[in-house]
Scaffold this motif. Sequence first.
Motif, PDB file in Angstrom:
ATOM      1  N   PHE B  42       0.804  -1.347   0.137  1.00  0.00           N
ATOM      2  CA  PHE B  42      -0.006  -0.058  -0.007  1.00  0.00           C
ATOM      3  C   PHE B  42       0.823   1.204   0.092  1.00  0.00           C
ATOM      4  CE2 PHE B  42      -3.316  -2.471  -0.222  1.00  0.00           C
ATOM      5  CZ  PHE B  42      -4.436  -2.384   0.649  1.00  0.00           C
ATOM      6  N   ARG B 155      -9.052  -8.046   5.689  1.00  0.00           N
ATOM      7  CA  ARG B 155      -8.465  -7.120   4.581  1.00  0.00           C
ATOM      8  C   ARG B 155      -8.072  -5.914   5.127  1.00  0.00           C
ATOM      9  NH1 ARG B 155     -11.575  -9.380   0.224  1.00  0.00           N
ATOM     10  NH2 ARG B 155     -10.771  -7.702  -1.132  1.00  0.00           N
ATOM     11  N   ARG B 157      -7.381  -2.317   4.957  1.00  0.00           N
ATOM     12  CA  ARG B 157      -8.209  -1.203   4.447  1.00  0.00           C
ATOM     13  C   ARG B 157      -7.472   0.026   4.876  1.00  0.00           C
ATOM     14  NH1 ARG B 157     -10.984  -2.294   1.195  1.00  0.00           N
ATOM     15  NH2 ARG B 157     -12.293  -4.014   0.951  1.00  0.00           N
ATOM     16  N   PHE B 158      -7.885   1.415   4.081  1.00  0.00           N
ATOM     17  CA  PHE B 158      -7.109   2.515   4.420  1.00  0.00           C
ATOM     18  C   PHE B 158      -8.331   3.351   4.414  1.00  0.00           C
ATOM     19  CE2 PHE B 158      -6.618   4.338   0.104  1.00  0.00           C
ATOM     20  CZ  PHE B 158      -6.576   3.150  -0.744  1.00  0.00           C
ATOM     21  N   VAL B 179     -10.737   3.651  -4.330  1.00  0.00           N
ATOM     22  CA  VAL B 179     -10.717   2.328  -3.424  1.00  0.00           C
ATOM     23  C   VAL B 179     -10.528   2.707  -1.835  1.00  0.00           C
ATOM     24  CG1 VAL B 179      -9.699   0.467  -4.989  1.00  0.00           C
ATOM     25  CG2 VAL B 179      -8.128   2.509  -4.265  1.00  0.00           C
TER      26      VAL B 179
END
Lengths: 914, 190
Positions: B42, B155, B157-158, B179
Amino acid sequence: MRNTLGRLPFRHQLALVVTLTSALAVGLAAAGTMFYETREAYADIEDDYLPLARIIGSNSVGALSFKDARAALETLRALAIKPHVSSARLYDADRRPFATYVRRGAEPEAVPEMPGAPGHRFESDHFVVFQEVTYDGEVVGTVYLKVDTEGVRASLRRSTGLLGFVFLASTGMALALSSWLQKRVSEPVLDLAAVARSVTEYRDYAVRAKPAGPVELRALTDDFNDMLAQIQERDAALRAARDDLEARVQARVRDLARESEERRRAQASNQLLSQAVSSSRELISISDLDDRITFVNQAHMDAYGYSLGEVLGKDGSLVDSPRNPPGLREAIQAGTRSGGWRGELLNRRRDGREFPVFLSTSVIKDENGHAVGLLGVATDISELRKKDERLELQRTILESTADAVVITENDGTITWVNPAFTKLTGFAAEDAIGRRPSILRSDQQDAAFYTEMWRTLLAGEVWEGEIVNKRADGRLYVEAQTITPVRDGSGAISHFVAVKRDISQRRRLEDQLRQAQKMEAVGRLSGGVAHDFNNVLNVIMGFSDLLLKRLPADDPLRRHGHQILKAANRGAGLTRQLLAFSRQQVLQPKIVDLNTVLTDIEKMLARLIGEDVELVTALAPDLGTVEVDPGQIEQVVMNLVVNARDAMPRGGTLAIETANVELTEADASQYNYPVCTGPYVRLTVTDTGIGMDPGTQSHIFEPFFTTKAVGEGTGLGLSTVYGIVKQSRGYVWVESEVGEGTTFKIFLPRRSRPAAASGPAEAGQEPRGSETVLLAEDDDAARGLWREMLESLGYVVIEARNGAHALEQAEAHSGRIDLLLSDVVMPRIGGRELAQRLSDHRPGLRVIFMSGYTADTMLRQGIAETGGSKFLQKPFSAQLLAKKIRETLDGKASPPVSALRNGSGGPVPDQAVR
Amino acid sequence: MSSRGRQLAGTVLCGLSMAWASPEVSRAEGAASLEYPVKAAFLLNFAKFTEWPPDSPQAVAESVSICVFGDDPFGLALDKTVEGRLVGGRPIVLRRYRSLADVEPCHVLFIAKPESERLPLVFARLGGQPVITVGESEGFTRRGGVIELSVENNRARFEINLRVAERLGLGLSSRLLAVARNFATSTEGH
């Protein structure tokens, strides 16, 4: 293809072309359209969906990068708006399925697990896209799109179908139209063509074409028809003219043919004649009335070597040979003029070669009988002449051959004989021709013989054989004959040929040879016997001698002794005769005068023949001498006389004659015996007795043959005579006639030397001596006998049993040995060798050999009575022995025996066996 | 498959196997083996999806720096993630700061959880520079961080504080925003 098209009828071509054109045009248009449409459709699809894939990809970058599958899915769901997208998928950077969209209601299908290669392709009913999604220089994922192209495709198919329909329709239309069009044109044309064909093929100018179709064609058809009409007219006219012409031509041709045929025939016959003359192999020449040659044929030119140009103008003498009789040519010319001349003459070629011809000339007359020329026809008869000569030669040969030749017809009638026949048989040709071979028949052959001969001949075979025939003068002779049947052309026997040869002579010789051989054999046999017998007799005689010596003169036993001796002597005499017959007796020939011998024994002969027989002698005064043993001759005469006496039991005349004669060939042939010609002394003894038939004559000289009864004669007499005469190189012949008498003729070779004086009569006294004699003899009895003999004569005897013993004895005897008396044949060391060896040590030694063998054998052994070695033939009397010893001892010394060493090369003695 | 992919796959598999091997392993632990590699990715991506102001040192710099302040929870995963990668054509440089004084204005600064108490100091240190601050602590974005990482349902996530990003001059790509867990039009945070 082009050929096939080219061969189609025009109307089909036309239709085909039009149709093809239409099809092609429409087809191209349709195809073009379809192609374009399809391309466009697919391009549209691509244009639609490729960007879409890109957009999706782009929109999914974030989701792909941050693994936000939900967001990705959202993006994909947007595809629902596109009804043709059947499925889509996003793959992450690891090429693994990330998010997948499948169109609701679409068939479940397999979405690829892994992305294929980036790109797009049209599958059977889908358009598939794989597109990589990149962001910031990196591939973050892959987009997969599957677009259902069915709709598009269906649309395209519809279009295609439509266009296809259009194509077919238009093509069909085109075909129909073109067919109609061509028909309109081609029918009239075809019709026209058909008409034209029928005109050309069938020459039918009455047909017409049907005007139809387009105006142009109608016009054409009309013109065509007009043309046909015109042709028809003209054709008719032509026909008429032609027929007329033909008729005239026919007539003309017939005339011409007739004329030509006549001419041809005439020509042919002329030609034939001319060819006949040209090709004739006879030498033909034609001359004018002045004998000048105007024509010769090829054969003439070839035969004489002159070309036509060279003979023209010349006369027949051009080819005459100078060897013809003079005036012949003139005779020919004259003869020809008066009608013709025929005959033979010699002609000459250009190169000088001559040949015989038969010439026939004549006058050539025309149809009116006027002479227009001369004709000469010559035939080369050299072949004929040769044949004649050959035949002549054959005839001459037959005539002159030494063998007799007789030709008869097939029944045996004689048609020809040659001179040799006459010589052989004594029949002249005219006496034989027309008669049969039976004129020669003797009765020596029986009927079966001739039957067999004829059978053989008639069967077509050759007969060969010997036959006794009779001459014209009755004399018999023997001939060898070969009779051959001769066949004519058809194979039947037409003649017989007999070839005869006189073999009487040969026969005689054969007979004689047989006879001589017989005698020889008998002689050998008897000789062998006699020889052995001799030895026995020798002993008897010897001991009788001794006995008589020992007995006192008045002893009555003397008489017995005498008888023994006499008998033994007689025996010896007989064996001597036998030996003489077998020519094994050694003679001591001398040159004597036969007359003397005969005179000496005349008294004895008279006593022999008795009173009933008259003795007549006719002795030639100038009789030549002969070389014979006188004793033997006496014996001969005596034997003959005895026989003559026995042949005249009631008495008769006995004649003895001597004469000088010459024996010639003629005599030889008369007596059928090979004789040496020359001077002879002939002794003839003739009686008038009972004679002998020819059968007896042939046997008389055989030993033991006798016509006398048993016990009356030994049968040795004449054989002895024969033997003695033969040994003396003479001949004895007998002639006899039954009931008339017999003549014996003895021929002895005449010598030129005078007769030797007869030696002193042999006295009864035996010479004695006192010398020393070495006696070598392997027969004990004989040796004993001789020893006694010698000692009774006073000699000193050294006995030896054989050669070796003799040598020993000689060695041991230191004193003198004067004489060697030795048997020739002894074991190991024979007499000769003994003599040789003794002579080496004792020169001056004299030698006497004794033997029972003939001088012949002695000669072979190298002993010969040449001045030195003496020889005694067993058996011998004591008297002879004594005489011989005395002679030897008194005579010259023996020559060195070495001179006699090479036996057969030694000098030939005067005496004995020749 | 890229080496990165391979590595990630390996990590995933390893993680998976670990999950199988020891299902008792706390989710947290299992997740932890995957968590940080993903978060590291990420970080990288944040850099990729961001544009810095043209004059800013980040824009000009030859390399892109990703820094970690405090206890580095990534470990080697971060190194592995950035190995061989480029951001906008620029190589990546990793820095780890233990003391505040060392902190430089990176492109991406990851502030470790333990340092969450000192956040304002850190922000002050950064002084409004266009740095993508990333944190894991609760309310990171409320407190003025740009991106907050969290794990939900296994999962990663951000969250993005857009206001802050705007204020700092960071041009975050819409893709990124798309996203993000929440479009932080929030007014929370400063």
